[in-house]
Design an enzyme around this catalytic site. Sequence first.
Site, short mmCIF file in Angstrom:
data_model
loop_
_atom_site.label_atom_id
_atom_site.label_comp_id
_atom_site.label_asym_id
_atom_site.label_seq_id
_atom_site.Cartn_x
_atom_site.Cartn_y
_atom_site.Cartn_z
N GLU A 307 85.09 98.06 -51.38
CA GLU A 307 84.69 97.29 -50.54
C GLU A 307 84.68 97.73 -48.32
O GLU A 307 84.53 96.91 -47.49
CB GLU A 307 85.43 96.09 -51.19
CG GLU A 307 84.92 95.25 -51.82
CD GLU A 307 85.38 94.18 -51.83
OE1 GLU A 307 84.61 92.37 -52.89
OE2 GLU A 307 86.52 93.66 -52.11
C1 ACM Z 1 88.18 94.88 -55.83
O1 ACM Z 1 87.70 94.38 -57.14
N1 ACM Z 1 87.59 95.24 -54.97
C2 ACM Z 1 88.07 96.41 -56.69
#
Ligand code: ACM
Length: 503
Positions: A307
Amino acid sequence: MVLPHSMPLVPLPLSASVGGGRMPVGDATTVSGEASAVEQLIDAVALRAGVRLLPTTDASADILLRIDPGAAALEGYRLTVDETVEVVGGDDAGLFYGVQTLLQLLRQDDDGWGVLRGEIFDAPRFARRGVMLDVARHFFGVDEVKKFIDHISALKFNHLHLHLSDDQGWRIRIDSWPKLTDVASSTAAGGAPGGFYTKDDYREIVAHAARRHMIVIPEIDLPGHTHAIGVAYPELVEAPVLNDSLIAESERLGQDLPVAGEPYLGWGVGHSSVRIHEERTYGFVRDVVRELAEMTPGPYIHIGGDESLGTPQADFDHFVERATAIVFEEGKIPVAWHEVGAAAGIAEGTIGQYWGKATPEGTHAAEAAHFVERGGALIMSAADRTYLDMKYTADFPLGLAWAALIDVRSAYEWEPTEVLDVPDAAILGIEAPLWSETTATIGEVEQLVFPRAAAQAEVAWSPREAPGRAWESFRERLGRLAPLWKAGGVDFHAADEIPWSER
Ligand code: ACM
């Protein structure tokens, strides 16, 4: 012979035959063999049954615990219960797992305590069976993590991944960058108190895990999820990048948006990034990896990579190529979330952690496959099956719901080798992550983890084709864990899919 699935065992063993009846266990029952296994069995039986087994050096003890590399595979064991009990591990870990099985066979009935008779031959399907605990969004102390390890290792998990840094706080002492903990550890999600592990604390967790045959994998999440680093060292981190979904979600949850240099207490993602084009960033990464490696006997350091929406793609690729190389240079194997596979030149042999859905979306499968193309392998954490922080049902008070609602059956019914188009041998195993945005106490963590971790334990350990490796058998066997969890003080969720038993 009775089939293995009629025994109250989770995960289901490779093969078992039930003898019928029980071997009684009481204060006169003797135990001998490998010292650490004897000690662990005595403590566990005292906790479970209030019975104190008698240690002896006599090889004809009622319960004999020994190791014979010829008797079983690595991590495997043979367990025989008749007039006496013998557990033979193929190695130390195998003996430990045989003892965990013995503890599941220890049952109370109207005549008192006894071990169900039978013969079990067992070994794991996957060598890598993990759980992740996010200690960044909420912090959990050493004793809480040790208790968590006890209950996870009893299900034959052998890796504990600790998510040690995120936007909300930094949780591990790094001597060369002291402000990480001096300045950026005291905060947590929602304004909860933070905390951090001293190096001695961390070593205590690692040693406790090792006694239960678990390897600790420390994660420092980079280049995103790094707002807290900027609270301690503003020169390392870019100004927050606010995307539309972060703004909308923060408003919905009533959470303040991130502000550079100030603690961030919300749980929006994708706004932070370390500075990619400054050489001191790589000095920082190297120092952190080196100090983590010095106190981590296990082979892995996890560098995150998920992310990183605030990092332009070319910068992201450049960063993860360098960061994965640094981990190898410091003597460890890098592990990274699957997005890191977008970079062509990740260090060869990097392990990827797939957290997309069981039916992959977008570029996730290609990113994951790139780790294999680079000589690495994969850990499967399909978010809509293994994520322990997803709610069981829409009205469950804890957890999030972005990946799926995951009831126990849905957690159980998936196959890690059928998600991606890679050779089966590239799948090292699975990991079930517990993200802690909504869990302020370890009891709340336990509500989300148990019983679903038991479903993932069976997916990871038990042969796919074994009789009983199916939901109807699993739910009956799982129900028989309730008295063990109660005796151990585990605050499990008594999901109504499961026929929970009293004893
Ligand atoms: C994640 O759940 N951001 C790896």
